[in-house]
Write an enzyme that holds these catalytic residues in place. Sequence first.
Site, PDB file in Angstrom:
ATOM      1  N   CYS A  71      32.058  41.501  43.404  1.00 30.45           N
ATOM      2  CA  CYS A  71      32.243  42.852  43.921  1.00 30.45           C
ATOM      3  C   CYS A  71      33.630  43.400  43.599  1.00 30.45           C
ATOM      4  O   CYS A  71      34.505  42.717  43.081  1.00 30.45           O
ATOM      5  CB  CYS A  71      32.008  42.871  45.425  1.00 30.45           C
ATOM      6  SG  CYS A  71      33.218  41.897  46.356  1.00 30.45           S
ATOM      7  N   ALA A  74      36.556  41.561  45.066  1.00 33.33           N
ATOM      8  CA  ALA A  74      36.887  40.335  44.326  1.00 33.33           C
ATOM      9  C   ALA A  74      37.763  40.663  43.120  1.00 33.33           C
ATOM     10  O   ALA A  74      38.665  39.895  42.770  1.00 33.33           O
ATOM     11  CB  ALA A  74      35.611  39.620  43.883  1.00 33.33           C
ATOM     12  N   ARG A 105      40.608  30.949  43.349  1.00 31.16           N
ATOM     13  CA  ARG A 105      40.884  31.175  41.930  1.00 31.16           C
ATOM     14  C   ARG A 105      42.099  30.329  41.593  1.00 31.16           C
ATOM     15  O   ARG A 105      42.972  30.139  42.414  1.00 31.16           O
ATOM     16  CB  ARG A 105      41.162  32.652  41.657  1.00 31.16           C
ATOM     17  CG  ARG A 105      39.940  33.344  41.053  1.00 31.16           C
ATOM     18  CD  ARG A 105      40.174  34.798  40.871  1.00 31.16           C
ATOM     19  NE  ARG A 105      41.041  35.090  39.747  1.00 31.16           N
ATOM     20  CZ  ARG A 105      40.639  35.121  38.474  1.00 31.16           C
ATOM     21  NH1 ARG A 105      39.410  34.850  38.153  1.00 31.16           N
ATOM     22  NH2 ARG A 105      41.484  35.422  37.509  1.00 31.16           N
ATOM     23  N   HIS A 203      39.476  46.009  39.620  1.00 28.87           N
ATOM     24  CA  HIS A 203      40.627  45.907  38.720  1.00 28.87           C
ATOM     25  C   HIS A 203      41.314  47.261  38.616  1.00 28.87           C
ATOM     26  O   HIS A 203      42.533  47.368  38.701  1.00 28.87           O
ATOM     27  CB  HIS A 203      40.195  45.491  37.311  1.00 28.87           C
ATOM     28  CG  HIS A 203      39.444  44.193  37.256  1.00 28.87           C
ATOM     29  ND1 HIS A 203      38.427  43.980  36.361  1.00 28.87           N
ATOM     30  CD2 HIS A 203      39.564  43.060  37.976  1.00 28.87           C
ATOM     31  CE1 HIS A 203      37.948  42.763  36.531  1.00 28.87           C
ATOM     32  NE2 HIS A 203      38.619  42.177  37.505  1.00 28.87           N
TER      33      HIS A 203
END
Lengths: 558, 457
Positions: A71, A74, A105, A203
Amino acid sequence: MSDSKDNTQTAGSALIPLPDPSPVLKEMLDIYPPKVARKRAKHIRVNDPHDVPEVEANVRTIPGIITQRGCCYAGCKGVVIGPIKDLVQIVHGPIGCSYYAWGTRRNLANQDPSVESYMPYCFSTDLTEDEIIFGGEKKLRAAIQEAYELFHPKAIAVFSTCPVGLIGDDVHAVARQAKADLGINVFGFSCEGYKGVSQSAGHHIANNGVFKNMVGIKEPETPFTNPFRINVLGEYNIGGDAWEIERVLTRCGIEVVATFSGNALYDQIGQSHHANLNVVMCHRSINYMAEMMETKFGIPWIKVNFIGADSMSKSLRKIAQYFDDAGLSERVEAVIAEELSALKAVREDVTRRCSGKLALCYAGGSRSHHWRELFKDIEMRLVSAGYEFAHRDDYEGSRVASSIKVDADSRNIEELAVEADPERYRPRKTQEQVAVLEENGLKLATYDGMMPDMEANAIVIDDISHHEMEKMIEFYKPDIFCSGIKDKFVIEKMGVPCKQIHSYDYGGPYAGYKGAANFYRDIDTMINSSARRFLKAPWESQPELQANFAVRPEKKKG
Amino acid sequence: MLDITPKEIKPRTALRINPAKTCQPIGAMYAALGIHGCLPHSHGSQGCCSYHRMHLTRHFKEPVMASTSSFTEGSSVFGGLANLSQAINTIFTVYNPEVIAVHTTCLSEVIGDDIPNIIAKAVSEGTVPEGKFVFHANTPSFAGSHMTGFSSMVRAMVHYFSEKTGAESGQVNIIPGFVNPADMREIKRIASEMGVPALLFPDTSDVLDTPLTGKYDFYPPGGVTIKQLRTTGDSLRTLALGPFASEAAGAYLDEKCDVPCDILDLPIGIAATDRFVHALKNVAAQDVPASINYDRGRLIDVMNDMHRYTHGLKVAVFGDPDHVTSMVEFLLDLNMKPVHVVTGTPGNRFERRMTEILEGRLPDSNFSANADLFLLHQWIKNEPVDLLIGNTYGKYIARAEDLPFVRFGFPTLDRIGHQFKPHVGYTGALHLLESILNAIMDRQDRDATDETLELVM
């Protein structure tokens, strides 16, 4: 194709052209309901590197399809902002969103005792039913206050999750007020999970927030003096990649002002406007930043790829070419020669065993292209690839960027209106210099995309589904499959080794020269692991073995 | 590591730091995987499904299949009906499950999607093939924890499928709780040794611990079938293991089909396993077989022989409430001192049970529900311990405080063993004791000088 696998290439021989994969594509789509099949067909293309076909990308995943995608949150908190280690990051929402982004991560960070690192911490407002009903702003305010009193950080970032968007909490207003009250930088990200169609929206939102709230807010205590200073954009230090990249750059005399955002410090990003060049690794997650910094501060950008030894060398040469300095070029060539020579033995050794083997790779929004270079180093063939959340320009190149139609899902993601900074805009190159660089083959502010580098008849699949993945494995019977954790054990169960290229299977680094050596060795061990030899029990494949498994000693004749 | 965690404890009312819980849907997804041929479906944004699958995969090192409604901004405004309807159609066409288990998320709960209505619509429109099923559980992420989600999904199995037909089945339902496949397998083994015809639901053995054969089974052979779930309403009795995970379903089955339910602690450690075995004995109305007594005896043998290594050591324990409750009791039975006990899941019930267990044995122990690992770490800084027991996230505290660390509970992301070694039953207790002893002995070796290093221990 499965037959041709037995005729894998030996080093140096000409490559067998890939067969026309149309039959498998038809078979792959047959199972879908007609409407779904029509939609999926546009995401699947047979490549022609000289006339790259159009790939549908960055559109909704069909509900019910088992996708790799995550999503918006994330992409924003998990990928781009998460690695900034001295920034307190409070996730405003129910507990899960923050919990799942906690240490999952592998953006490594060195723990300098002089820096407060929040990497092993997970902060959340842990919203409960009452706050969902009556609003969560009060709790968010209190959480920011508590974080401030506990840690006195330089800055606090707040991330909105799905329900926060729906109940209408104004995280930006809360952040502004906290900033005024506490005298530290506090800012919010409206990165609710439902925004956009994948991590990609996150992003973009992260880029906007970093640009608005962090970039250019700090002046260095001692001015930068090295003219060869750059930012490395879209490098998240997975498995320590950024460290290896910086090691090599430092050897060449190139200084990294800031990495966005692997192992990054808040202040490094603050003074990143002092760089003289932005080099872009992960194009998909950070191209917005490169463009905005160029417009505001006059810093040009080039696409690089530090993954793969030859591609690392190529990228270093591009940087040297940009700075146009004989001394720098000389150092770069010396470093390349030394590093390649140190790598030679392992590369040749692994190539002997891996040459001609087939790889498939579906992940991320830039990685598949980068990883192709590592496979090329050891003469393996990437015969099919795709991305999880790329846009068309990542496949086809920047030339198509302006023709990408903006749909309802993308329109909701803010495009910042950026102008040249009245005081700080300083073009690093004159127009004449740019023209000379371009004439000599250095392309500024552009990315050619993955497909021109892929073979003819290679299959490109955007947002691959579980079903399509199984079909690809059946068709190619690849020697290695690159994907992520959700696919990992499916692929392994099929008897094919799966390299996780988000987490590197907890190894790495894979960037730069030392990273390349790690990758070659890891691929070699995976392809040549013994465990799969035992898939068939001896009694399944050689029933006759039963009769003579024990050797009886000859009886002595007395 | 965790250098900036202060020793001084200031009360927090809003900021959760380093949680000891996650949200409901992952528990629901895990429970649904314990039905044969079931595809769990996450009705929300893609990230939820992706994160849950990622996390379960990292714990089990196995494929975890689930689908998502892939909400967009549009669906969050107009509701998720279109998404779920389309998902049901896509799933049955492409992945062909026996059953789809829908769970909600915070997003679809805030929107207020009426899942039963959407399912009914899909059935009436013929999207659900004959003989196949779609069912659901409401699992709002902003209430309870992953334990609640597990519990709600198991309750949903009863709600949708359990029937009382009056047929005599002679079978006993066992709801195993939020435990690993190896535990479920062990619970079945114990029941079988005891001569109890048990039906376990959910049952993830042979689903999340499958062999590597070169062939991938999208729907592995394990899991309770819908047909079996139907028969749970005719069972003699239900044993619900772990109140947080299993009581809701057990009690509801009693209410719906008159199947009496015993709510027991998870059979972890000797005393809780004794109670479980006793309950089975009562149902079976026959003696405990020698094999089980031998298992028990071997456990006591090690408890006795190695007693000097455990006696009096202070322990910090955290994790899910059902696990932690039984572990604390086991530690007390090993003469250890569980001085700090934390669960992230909210619920007074946990604190009441802790009081019962610790009263008279270790009344000054710190324990809290709805707490986090930041608090646990601060407690440890104020009263140091000799051993830490909990899930993988304890690793940071173990390193910061240089503590021997035994991994126990969900998730275990960084060690191997929980996938195939049970923690329940006498055998499970022996495995736990082995881990505890080895951690303590490894530490003694590490800290020994050349002069004090013991060859024989």
